[in-house]
Design an enzyme around this catalytic site. Sequence first.
Site, PDB file in Angstrom:
ATOM      1  N   SER A   7       0.845  -1.199   0.000  1.00  0.00           N
ATOM      2  CA  SER A   7       0.000   0.000   0.000  1.00  0.00           C
ATOM      3  C   SER A   7       0.875   1.241   0.000  1.00  0.00           C
ATOM      4  O   SER A   7       1.638   1.472   0.939  1.00  0.00           O
ATOM      5  CB  SER A   7      -0.893   0.005   1.234  1.00  0.00           C
ATOM      6  OG  SER A   7      -1.379   1.322   1.425  1.00  0.00           O
ATOM      7  N   HIS A  32      -1.228  -1.294  -4.303  1.00  0.00           N
ATOM      8  CA  HIS A  32      -2.509  -1.050  -3.626  1.00  0.00           C
ATOM      9  C   HIS A  32      -2.625   0.447  -3.335  1.00  0.00           C
ATOM     10  O   HIS A  32      -1.782   1.023  -2.646  1.00  0.00           O
ATOM     11  CB  HIS A  32      -2.576  -1.865  -2.326  1.00  0.00           C
ATOM     12  CG  HIS A  32      -3.880  -1.720  -1.603  1.00  0.00           C
ATOM     13  ND1 HIS A  32      -4.990  -2.471  -1.905  1.00  0.00           N
ATOM     14  CD2 HIS A  32      -4.257  -0.904  -0.578  1.00  0.00           C
ATOM     15  CE1 HIS A  32      -5.990  -2.136  -1.103  1.00  0.00           C
ATOM     16  NE2 HIS A  32      -5.567  -1.178  -0.288  1.00  0.00           N
ATOM     17  N   ASP A  34      -4.838   3.599  -1.959  1.00  0.00           N
ATOM     18  CA  ASP A  34      -5.920   3.907  -1.026  1.00  0.00           C
ATOM     19  C   ASP A  34      -6.440   5.328  -1.221  1.00  0.00           C
ATOM     20  O   ASP A  34      -5.713   6.294  -0.978  1.00  0.00           O
ATOM     21  CB  ASP A  34      -5.396   3.768   0.410  1.00  0.00           C
ATOM     22  CG  ASP A  34      -5.163   2.318   0.789  1.00  0.00           C
ATOM     23  OD1 ASP A  34      -6.129   1.536   0.728  1.00  0.00           O
ATOM     24  OD2 ASP A  34      -4.015   1.972   1.142  1.00  0.00           O
ATOM     25  N   MET A  36      -9.132   8.130   0.000  1.00  0.00           N
ATOM     26  CA  MET A  36      -9.989   8.478   1.154  1.00  0.00           C
ATOM     27  C   MET A  36     -10.553   9.882   0.968  1.00  0.00           C
ATOM     28  O   MET A  36      -9.847  10.782   0.525  1.00  0.00           O
ATOM     29  CB  MET A  36      -9.165   8.456   2.440  1.00  0.00           C
ATOM     30  CG  MET A  36      -8.435   7.152   2.677  1.00  0.00           C
ATOM     31  SD  MET A  36      -7.477   7.258   4.191  1.00  0.00           S
ATOM     32  CE  MET A  36      -6.619   5.684   4.133  1.00  0.00           C
ATOM     33  N   HIS A  65      -8.436   1.060  -3.994  1.00  0.00           N
ATOM     34  CA  HIS A  65      -9.362   0.836  -2.872  1.00  0.00           C
ATOM     35  C   HIS A  65     -10.037   2.169  -2.546  1.00  0.00           C
ATOM     36  O   HIS A  65      -9.407   3.061  -1.980  1.00  0.00           O
ATOM     37  CB  HIS A  65      -8.534   0.303  -1.691  1.00  0.00           C
ATOM     38  CG  HIS A  65      -9.312   0.094  -0.434  1.00  0.00           C
ATOM     39  ND1 HIS A  65      -8.702  -0.111   0.783  1.00  0.00           N
ATOM     40  CD2 HIS A  65     -10.648   0.039  -0.195  1.00  0.00           C
ATOM     41  CE1 HIS A  65      -9.627  -0.282   1.721  1.00  0.00           C
ATOM     42  NE2 HIS A  65     -10.818  -0.184   1.155  1.00  0.00           N
ATOM     43  N   MET A  67     -12.206   4.371  -0.454  1.00  0.00           N
ATOM     44  CA  MET A  67     -12.862   4.561   0.851  1.00  0.00           C
ATOM     45  C   MET A  67     -13.581   5.894   0.774  1.00  0.00           C
ATOM     46  O   MET A  67     -13.229   6.870   1.449  1.00  0.00           O
ATOM     47  CB  MET A  67     -11.804   4.539   1.962  1.00  0.00           C
ATOM     48  CG  MET A  67     -11.305   3.136   2.268  1.00  0.00           C
ATOM     49  SD  MET A  67      -9.736   3.141   3.149  1.00  0.00           S
ATOM     50  CE  MET A  67      -8.620   3.237   1.756  1.00  0.00           C
ATOM     51  N   MET A 136     -11.368  -5.738   5.497  1.00  0.00           N
ATOM     52  CA  MET A 136     -10.567  -4.798   6.295  1.00  0.00           C
ATOM     53  C   MET A 136     -10.243  -5.456   7.633  1.00  0.00           C
ATOM     54  O   MET A 136     -11.139  -5.873   8.367  1.00  0.00           O
ATOM     55  CB  MET A 136     -11.343  -3.497   6.537  1.00  0.00           C
ATOM     56  CG  MET A 136     -11.570  -2.631   5.309  1.00  0.00           C
ATOM     57  SD  MET A 136     -10.073  -2.221   4.391  1.00  0.00           S
ATOM     58  CE  MET A 136      -9.054  -1.458   5.645  1.00  0.00           C
ATOM     59  N   ASP A 174      -6.553  -6.435   4.274  1.00  0.00           N
ATOM     60  CA  ASP A 174      -6.020  -5.078   4.259  1.00  0.00           C
ATOM     61  C   ASP A 174      -5.969  -4.492   5.665  1.00  0.00           C
ATOM     62  O   ASP A 174      -7.006  -4.200   6.264  1.00  0.00           O
ATOM     63  CB  ASP A 174      -6.903  -4.212   3.348  1.00  0.00           C
ATOM     64  CG  ASP A 174      -6.305  -2.833   3.112  1.00  0.00           C
ATOM     65  OD1 ASP A 174      -5.182  -2.579   3.583  1.00  0.00           O
ATOM     66  OD2 ASP A 174      -6.975  -2.021   2.451  1.00  0.00           O
TER      67      ASP A 174
HETATM   68  C1  DX5 Z   1      -6.287   1.541   5.555  1.00  0.00           C
HETATM   69  C2  DX5 Z   1      -5.845   1.198   4.163  1.00  0.00           C
HETATM   70  C3  DX5 Z   1      -4.721   0.237   4.113  1.00  0.00           C
HETATM   71  C4  DX5 Z   1      -3.468   0.709   4.794  1.00  0.00           C
HETATM   72  C5  DX5 Z   1      -2.758  -0.493   5.317  1.00  0.00           C
HETATM   73  O1  DX5 Z   1      -7.453   2.292   5.511  1.00  0.00           O
HETATM   74  O2  DX5 Z   1      -6.915   0.643   3.431  1.00  0.00           O
HETATM   75  O3  DX5 Z   1      -4.454  -0.184   2.788  1.00  0.00           O
HETATM   76  O4  DX5 Z   1      -2.623   1.439   3.969  1.00  0.00           O
HETATM   77  O5  DX5 Z   1      -1.654  -0.070   6.046  1.00  0.00           O
HETATM   78  P1  DX5 Z   1      -0.880  -1.011   7.048  1.00  0.00           P
HETATM   79  O6  DX5 Z   1      -0.393  -2.179   6.264  1.00  0.00           O
HETATM   80  O7  DX5 Z   1       0.187  -0.126   7.597  1.00  0.00           O
HETATM   81  O8  DX5 Z   1      -1.893  -1.441   8.101  1.00  0.00           O
HETATM   82 ZN    ZN Z   2      -6.511  -0.325   1.406  1.00  0.00          ZN
END
Ligand code: DX5
Ligand code: ZN
Length: 215
Positions: A7, A32, A34, A36, A65, A67, A136, A174
């Site tokens: 990620s 990956h 993310d 948000m 991903h 969110m 998650m 994740d």
């Molecule tokens: C959290 C994200 C993850 C995050 C994981 O909301 O969806 O992808 O980056 O990070 P680690 O591996 O540090 O928990």
């Molecule tokens: Zn993620």
Amino acid sequence: MAIIAPSLLAANFLQLQDECDMLNKSQADWFHLDVMDGRFVPNISYGPMLIEFFRKTTTKICDVHLMIEEPGNFVEIFKKAGADILTVHLEACPHLHRNIQQIKSLGMQAGVALNPHTPVSLLKDILGDIDLVCLMSVNPGFGGQSFIPNTLEKIKQLRAMISEKSLNVKIEIDGGVTEENAQQIIQAGADVLVAGSTVFKSPDPIATIARLKAM
Ligand code: DX5
Ligand code: ZN
């Protein structure tokens, strides 16, 4: 052998080209990414513009991903930005089936993500339409949190649902994946390990990815 999806949230954003070069050289399978929005989750990360840049630096699969609330408004934008896999949250989608159709009609693979409190049984009537379930294993919004142990039970339940119908759906985990718990997560039935902090905070990320890959 699990699919390893580092990620980029945990990367050093002042050295993104170096971080991408490192991932490209490594045994990582997917990037990956993310996204948000500060509404669905209490944090804001980055959007399609950055994903367009990631797309240009790699031939690896871009696993996006979302969110965000109302992800249906952004499906085309993320397709244009270069997403190969687009994952939306079940909790953000009252019309999940429509959103999955939107994603697939644009030629992307479709994923559904579940928050830690959402039971896998809610996927029963959508499982045959999707390519990936992202479970998650932390509350979404931040990297660097601890793995929620109940996820292992959810993986087993979901694996049984997938096998029962002989479906080809990948299980992605994740949040909080480490070199210590990765083996247990794979044994429970996971196909894809997302790893942010474990990879990017490691003194030797390429070796860490190789060790995760070898598990
Ligand atoms: C959290 C994200 C993850 C995050 C994981 O909301 O969806 O992808 O980056 O990070 P680690 O591996 O540090 O928990
Ligand atoms: Zn993620």
